[in-house]
Design an enzyme around this catalytic site. Sequence first.
Site, mmCIF file in Angstrom:
data_model
loop_
_atom_site.group_PDB
_atom_site.id
_atom_site.type_symbol
_atom_site.label_atom_id
_atom_site.label_comp_id
_atom_site.label_asym_id
_atom_site.label_seq_id
_atom_site.Cartn_x
_atom_site.Cartn_y
_atom_site.Cartn_z
ATOM 1 N N ASN A 74 -10.864 -3.187 -5.230
ATOM 2 C CA ASN A 74 -10.169 -2.178 -6.041
ATOM 3 C C ASN A 74 -10.909 -1.806 -7.319
ATOM 4 O OD1 ASN A 74 -6.798 -3.308 -5.197
ATOM 5 N ND2 ASN A 74 -8.079 -1.735 -4.239
ATOM 6 N N ASP A 120 0.827 -1.202 0.000
ATOM 7 C CA ASP A 120 0.000 0.000 0.000
ATOM 8 C C ASP A 120 0.866 1.258 0.000
ATOM 9 O OD1 ASP A 120 -2.411 1.357 -0.003
ATOM 10 O OD2 ASP A 120 -2.540 1.427 2.179
#
Length: 223
Positions: A50, A2
Amino acid sequence: MDGNGRWAKARRRPRPFGHQAGAKRAREVVAACPDLGVKYVTLYAFSTENWKRSRAEITALMALFRHYIRKTSHELHAEGARVRFIGDRGPLDKKLVKLIGELEDLTRDNDRVHVTVALNYGGRDEILRATRKMADAVKAGTLAPEDIGEDTMASYLDTAGMPDPDLVVRTSGESRTSNFLTWQSAYAEYEFTETLWPDFGKEQFAQALDKFGLRERRYGGVS
């Protein structure tokens, strides 16, 4: 992995620029695994959630996946890496699915390091898909409900045949697991770091492993 977007934003660049940097860093970390004594590594590349991102970002990510599979396939094979993908391939572009299958076939017999890429993956989704498969087996008479245990569930998961993770590293300062290996990580150790993924290299990986080596794992028991 991330922090790609924030890393790019800090440099006044578009988010795909951060994803490109993150992909290069992933390659570095995978290459470092044998030297660090890591036999299995799983990279969370794209989650089932996502898809909520902008169409432009998703298109750029999918193009990046295709590019890096083409670019690194023979390098990974030469390095003795076995590459596998977990997640639901149904919604993915057919060209990408074809490249995934070709890379898995090419590296199938390698054993120096096992690299798993979680693509369109979600822990809850994986458990749901596994449960449906077991239900179908029960309906077909090939599986008895009373025979279903933890080992049975594990055999129906995407990670069947792989060991459960010992350590899960989450970069970028976020303190959540984000639906990653929900079943498999029940007794994993966690390392949360402020470092954004494009800045997380071999040195940071080695430090996380050193910290892990100092922890005591009791699995619900006592010392």
